[in-house]
Design an enzyme around this catalytic site. Sequence first.
Site, PDB file in Angstrom:
ATOM      1  N   ALA A  22     -32.885 -18.004  35.362  1.00 45.46           N
ATOM      2  CA  ALA A  22     -31.905 -16.948  35.091  1.00 45.46           C
ATOM      3  C   ALA A  22     -30.549 -17.526  34.714  1.00 45.46           C
ATOM      4  O   ALA A  22     -29.932 -17.099  33.735  1.00 45.46           O
ATOM      5  CB  ALA A  22     -31.777 -16.026  36.304  1.00 45.46           C
ATOM      6  N   CYS A  25     -43.420 -21.925  38.738  1.00 49.40           N
ATOM      7  CA  CYS A  25     -44.770 -21.346  38.756  1.00 49.40           C
ATOM      8  C   CYS A  25     -45.835 -22.390  38.441  1.00 49.40           C
ATOM      9  O   CYS A  25     -47.007 -22.212  38.788  1.00 49.40           O
ATOM     10  CB  CYS A  25     -44.866 -20.211  37.745  1.00 49.40           C
ATOM     11  SG  CYS A  25     -43.680 -18.874  37.996  1.00 49.40           S
ATOM     12  N   ARG A  82     -25.234 -28.792  24.205  1.00 50.05           N
ATOM     13  CA  ARG A  82     -24.894 -27.479  23.649  1.00 50.05           C
ATOM     14  C   ARG A  82     -23.596 -26.946  24.262  1.00 50.05           C
ATOM     15  O   ARG A  82     -23.370 -25.751  24.310  1.00 50.05           O
ATOM     16  CB  ARG A  82     -26.045 -26.502  23.884  1.00 50.05           C
ATOM     17  CG  ARG A  82     -27.361 -26.997  23.260  1.00 50.05           C
ATOM     18  CD  ARG A  82     -28.486 -25.999  23.416  1.00 50.05           C
ATOM     19  NE  ARG A  82     -28.230 -24.831  22.600  1.00 50.05           N
ATOM     20  CZ  ARG A  82     -28.091 -23.599  23.085  1.00 50.05           C
ATOM     21  NH1 ARG A  82     -28.178 -23.394  24.401  1.00 50.05           N
ATOM     22  NH2 ARG A  82     -27.880 -22.571  22.286  1.00 50.05           N
ATOM     23  N   TYR A 137     -61.995  -4.086  19.738  1.00 49.56           N
ATOM     24  CA  TYR A 137     -63.374  -4.204  20.221  1.00 49.56           C
ATOM     25  C   TYR A 137     -64.206  -5.059  19.273  1.00 49.56           C
ATOM     26  O   TYR A 137     -64.177  -4.895  18.054  1.00 49.56           O
ATOM     27  CB  TYR A 137     -64.046  -2.841  20.345  1.00 49.56           C
ATOM     28  CG  TYR A 137     -65.558  -2.956  20.396  1.00 49.56           C
ATOM     29  CD1 TYR A 137     -66.178  -3.526  21.513  1.00 49.56           C
ATOM     30  CD2 TYR A 137     -66.353  -2.587  19.305  1.00 49.56           C
ATOM     31  CE1 TYR A 137     -67.563  -3.692  21.552  1.00 49.56           C
ATOM     32  CE2 TYR A 137     -67.735  -2.751  19.340  1.00 49.56           C
ATOM     33  CZ  TYR A 137     -68.333  -3.310  20.464  1.00 49.56           C
ATOM     34  OH  TYR A 137     -69.697  -3.484  20.499  1.00 49.56           O
ATOM     35  N   TRP A 191     -66.615   0.221  25.492  1.00 57.49           N
ATOM     36  CA  TRP A 191     -65.568   0.809  26.338  1.00 57.49           C
ATOM     37  C   TRP A 191     -64.999  -0.304  27.198  1.00 57.49           C
ATOM     38  O   TRP A 191     -65.696  -0.869  28.042  1.00 57.49           O
ATOM     39  CB  TRP A 191     -66.125   1.922  27.232  1.00 57.49           C
ATOM     40  CG  TRP A 191     -66.262   3.240  26.533  1.00 57.49           C
ATOM     41  CD1 TRP A 191     -67.363   3.723  25.876  1.00 57.49           C
ATOM     42  CD2 TRP A 191     -65.260   4.253  26.425  1.00 57.49           C
ATOM     43  NE1 TRP A 191     -67.106   4.957  25.359  1.00 57.49           N
ATOM     44  CE2 TRP A 191     -65.823   5.328  25.678  1.00 57.49           C
ATOM     45  CE3 TRP A 191     -63.945   4.364  26.876  1.00 57.49           C
ATOM     46  CZ2 TRP A 191     -65.115   6.485  25.383  1.00 57.49           C
ATOM     47  CZ3 TRP A 191     -63.247   5.517  26.590  1.00 57.49           C
ATOM     48  CH2 TRP A 191     -63.824   6.552  25.851  1.00 57.49           C
TER      49      TRP A 191
END
Length: 457
Positions: free
Chosen positions: A13, A46, A73, A431, A439
């Site tokens: 963040a 993670c 930067r 599909y 389905w």
Amino acid sequence: MSERLVVIGGDAAGMSAASQARRLKGPEELEIVAFERGHFSSYSACGIPYWVGGDVATRDELIARSPEEHRARAIDLRMRTEVTAVDVSGQRVLARDLETGTEAWTGFDKLVVATGARPKRPALPGIDAPGVHGVQTLDDGQALLDSLDGTPGRRAVVVGAGYIGVEMAEALLNRGYEVTLLHRGEQPMATLDPDMGRLVHRALDGLGITTVASAAATKILTGEDGRVRAVATEEAEYPADVVVLGMGVVPETSLARAAGLPLGAYGGLLTDLAMRVRGHANIWAGGDCVEVLDLVSGRERYVPLGTHANKHGQVIGANVGGDYATFPGVVGTAVSKVCDLEIARTGLREKDAREVGLRYVTVTVESTSRAGYYPGAAPMTVKMLAERRTGRLLGVQIVGREGAGKRVDIAAVALTAGMTVESMTALDLGYAPPFSPVWDPVLIAARKATAAVRAAV
């Protein structure tokens, strides 16, 4: 005159916010100073279980951008420097260099708090013994690997069976350890309903991981050398040469609390849609130290995930840089795996729906990842919750083999759009026999949920 942005926290963040702000404003307009107490910046926490387990070869593969790259930067990133106080009214922060011990105040025009989370670490006897590890940072991962390399024993106990717990159990299994997984609940993966958690339990047992339910650790037992030798519960002792704590995390908001910034029920910072801390025009917060709006329940919740942290940073950086962006909230999507078993959820569990006073129906279907006749078709179980009166989708949980986990994204989009289960049945999904039955399993569940809603009227 240029302004100064100060960022507390050098991971997802914080550095996303700094980088986005830099894209919008050059050094002549905005000076950016960032403080990070650890040794690494902009890395994937993670990925630590997969590094420990050997799927990721080296630590550096988890680092997205080094401190040197940020500095190139024009972001003044100061590593091994911990902010120890925030003076809100004086618009300054006190930072300590952890190598030299020197302290200095730095003023700010704008402040970003991205202090992350800390692992739950109960005050058990022996919890600080050598061989007991939390897994939150790259430093933690390196310490665990060093511990594994330094002990001849091959017995591991993982305390806690959430995402980190089951991922670390797999990592240790891959390294040849005999793994015992202790957890307090009825089933592992408390982010799932118990009936779905039972499927995870069965898979863990099938892998050779000993999973012990309703087992709260009470003490870490040590040997004559002071190193961990076992984990005790009220009922038994479980031998261990290494112990990994996987009991989840809590917001790291001690600085914010001391500074008088607003915190929510889970201890996380409260922000508006622009990720600005409520009541403070020049302070923003993002990542694992904040609470977010749950778009399904309409309440604040704590969902510490890297995906959210990076989005928070982008929003904050845009607003700090003079643009405008918002973070509307989350639906609580998460996915994980244990070896070849994929585990996913989004939206509300039954427990969550009851807590917010929603009446609901549930359905569970068994299907396959591909057309049943196509080679490699793997089974999956899909559970779906829908609001009893309206048919609004409330949540989906999926446990299955190859191809199961990412299907949860269908439900995440439907939840974000506020769709009903009936409207979901008309979704035009891709599909072909190698990819899905005619389905899709999620749509089969939506059809069954539609029928359950109609029957409940």
